[in-house]
Scaffold this motif. Structure first.
Motif, mmCIF file in Angstrom:
data_model
loop_
_atom_site.group_PDB
_atom_site.id
_atom_site.type_symbol
_atom_site.label_atom_id
_atom_site.label_comp_id
_atom_site.label_asym_id
_atom_site.label_seq_id
_atom_site.Cartn_x
_atom_site.Cartn_y
_atom_site.Cartn_z
ATOM 1 N N GLY A 60 0.798 -1.232 0.000
ATOM 2 C CA GLY A 60 0.000 0.000 0.000
ATOM 3 C C GLY A 60 0.826 1.275 0.000
ATOM 4 O O GLY A 60 0.274 2.363 0.140
ATOM 5 N N VAL A 61 2.147 1.159 -0.150
ATOM 6 C CA VAL A 61 2.992 2.365 -0.168
ATOM 7 C C VAL A 61 3.463 2.609 -1.612
ATOM 8 O O VAL A 61 4.245 1.842 -2.148
ATOM 9 C CB VAL A 61 4.211 2.214 0.777
ATOM 10 C CG1 VAL A 61 5.133 3.425 0.680
ATOM 11 C CG2 VAL A 61 3.735 2.033 2.219
ATOM 12 N N GLY A 62 2.931 3.665 -2.206
ATOM 13 C CA GLY A 62 3.328 4.035 -3.567
ATOM 14 C C GLY A 62 4.186 5.295 -3.519
ATOM 15 O O GLY A 62 4.619 5.716 -2.449
ATOM 16 N N PRO A 63 4.399 5.936 -4.682
ATOM 17 C CA PRO A 63 5.253 7.136 -4.716
ATOM 18 C C PRO A 63 4.747 8.255 -3.802
ATOM 19 O O PRO A 63 5.548 8.941 -3.167
ATOM 20 C CB PRO A 63 5.197 7.570 -6.185
ATOM 21 C CG PRO A 63 4.814 6.339 -6.924
ATOM 22 C CD PRO A 63 3.968 5.513 -6.014
ATOM 23 N N PHE A 64 3.438 8.448 -3.716
ATOM 24 C CA PHE A 64 2.892 9.528 -2.888
ATOM 25 C C PHE A 64 3.199 9.289 -1.404
ATOM 26 O O PHE A 64 3.755 10.154 -0.716
ATOM 27 C CB PHE A 64 1.371 9.642 -3.118
ATOM 28 C CG PHE A 64 0.689 10.591 -2.176
ATOM 29 C CD1 PHE A 64 0.769 11.961 -2.375
ATOM 30 C CD2 PHE A 64 -0.023 10.127 -1.080
ATOM 31 C CE1 PHE A 64 0.157 12.853 -1.500
ATOM 32 C CE2 PHE A 64 -0.643 10.996 -0.195
ATOM 33 C CZ PHE A 64 -0.552 12.368 -0.404
ATOM 34 N N THR A 65 2.869 8.099 -0.913
ATOM 35 C CA THR A 65 3.096 7.808 0.513
ATOM 36 C C THR A 65 4.595 7.780 0.821
ATOM 37 O O THR A 65 5.025 8.228 1.889
ATOM 38 C CB THR A 65 2.411 6.470 0.898
ATOM 39 O OG1 THR A 65 1.054 6.553 0.463
ATOM 40 C CG2 THR A 65 2.428 6.232 2.390
ATOM 41 N N THR A 66 5.385 7.268 -0.118
ATOM 42 C CA THR A 66 6.845 7.289 0.057
ATOM 43 C C THR A 66 7.322 8.718 0.292
ATOM 44 O O THR A 66 8.082 9.000 1.223
ATOM 45 C CB THR A 66 7.533 6.706 -1.201
ATOM 46 O OG1 THR A 66 7.212 5.322 -1.263
ATOM 47 C CG2 THR A 66 9.038 6.861 -1.157
ATOM 48 N N ALA A 67 6.846 9.635 -0.556
ATOM 49 C CA ALA A 67 7.273 11.035 -0.417
ATOM 50 C C ALA A 67 6.795 11.616 0.920
ATOM 51 O O ALA A 67 7.543 12.336 1.590
ATOM 52 C CB ALA A 67 6.738 11.857 -1.583
#
Ligand code: SF4
Length: 326
Positions: free
Chosen positions: A127-134
């Motif tokens: 559930g961790v994509g580029p947005f949540t990573t950032a």
């Protein structure tokens, strides 16, 4: 299109002006978030997951509920799936809660109890994509990044590309390049929430250009002023009777019924929801889907929230292993 040369066309004085105006606007109007200033990667992860597909106004409510129930990574990792889903409540897209739960267990097991900070490890978490990573890197580790969401895309697409509906029209790579260029040094933890708030309140789907502090330098403004009508945003389908509606109903009953080991007879549950035969067929299918998504368990003719506390040993570590804070 050469992204770098496109971005270099933006006059430096405009960049400085936009940064100044938005920072001033933030001081007056931006609501501080509890995860904004404390460099807590756990808070940042929870905030990032809460923010996926959710309106700004609801994010705080879900975040607070989660942190009160699970103040540490270990507390959340030790909780049962049913407890996690009960705390998530009716916040929508409950798959996010399952992924968050799994992610926290992975952090305990594989990352010494901490949320990693590098993109390569973060992107592999459920559930961790580029947005949540950032979001994790900005608010958890103080990195200079932009978490591109629909609000930020809308502002930059209108300001610099003159697109009226940037979500459909603007090149995501160009938006990313613009975002990198505009980011003020060491202020990502203020800059990102400011843009998100500005997009949620001023540069909205129907922008409030007349009160916008950026109207003099916005490339979309002349088009908007000339009376171009924005295409209506996609009409949302009727919620009543939709799959989401019935999935929500099933989970609500199970949440209310759930107290750890209690469970429900599948047929009784379906009958309590609808007497209509077609709807019952649909409910049966939705129950199977919810089980596949690990939101509920099925055992013989019984049904319950989360993982089966005893019989379903697929996730037995949740019931038997105890995680500790690092
Ligand atoms: S002038 Fe209008 S379109 Fe341009 S940034 Fe402001 S609100 Fe958005």
């Amino acid at each position: 299109m050469n992204l770098q040369s496109e971005v270099e066309k933006i006059p430096k004085k405009n960049i400085r002006l936009i940064q100044k105006l938005l920072m001033e606007w933030a001081q007056e109007y931006q609501t501080p978030f509890p995860w904004q200033d404390n460099l807590n990667p756990y808070y940042a992860l929870v905030a990032g997951v809460c923010a996926q597909q959710t309106q700004m106004s609801r994010i705080l409510e879900i975040f607070d509920r989660w942190i009160v129930a699970f103040p540490t990574i270990a507390k959340a990792a030790n909780a049962s799936r049913a407890e996690v889903l009960t705390v998530w409540g009716n916040a929508g897209y409950p798959r996010r809660a399952v992924n968050l739960h799994k992610t926290l267990q992975i952090c305990i097991n594989d990352h010494a109890g901490i949320i990693p900070c590098d993109e390569e490890s973060l992107i592999q978490l459920p559930g961790v994509g580029p947005f949540t990573t950032a979001i994790i890197q900005i608010f958890g580790y103080g990195m200079d990044k932009t978490a591109i969401d629909t609000n930020i895309t809308r502002i930059y697409g209108r300001l610099f590309c003159g697109d009226l509906q940037p979500i459909n029209e603007s090149d995501p790579k160009l938006i990313q390049a613009i975002a990198t260029q505009l980011l003020p040094t060491k202020k990502a933890h203020i800059w990102n929430p400011t843009l998100m708030d500005f997009g949620a309140t001023i540069c909205t789907a129907k922008p409030k250009c007349n009160i916008c502090i950026l109207k003099k330098i916005c490339l979309a403004r002349p088009k908007l002023d000339s009376g171009v009508t924005l295409l209506p945003t996609k009409k949302s389908k009727t919620f009543k009777n939709s799959n989401r509606y019935w999935r929500g109903k099933i989970l609500k009953i199970l949440r209310e019924k759930n107290s750890g080991f209690e469970n429900f007879n599948r047929e009784n549950l379906i009958e309590s929801l609808s007497k209509d035969l077609d709807t019952q067929v649909k409910l049966n299918k939705l129950i199977d889907d919810l089980a596949k998504e690990e939101l509920i368990w099925l055992y013989k003719n019984y049904i319950g929230l989360g993982d089966h506390p005893i019989s379903n040993n697929k996730h037995s570590n949740i019931s038997h292993n105890k995680y500790v804070d690092s």
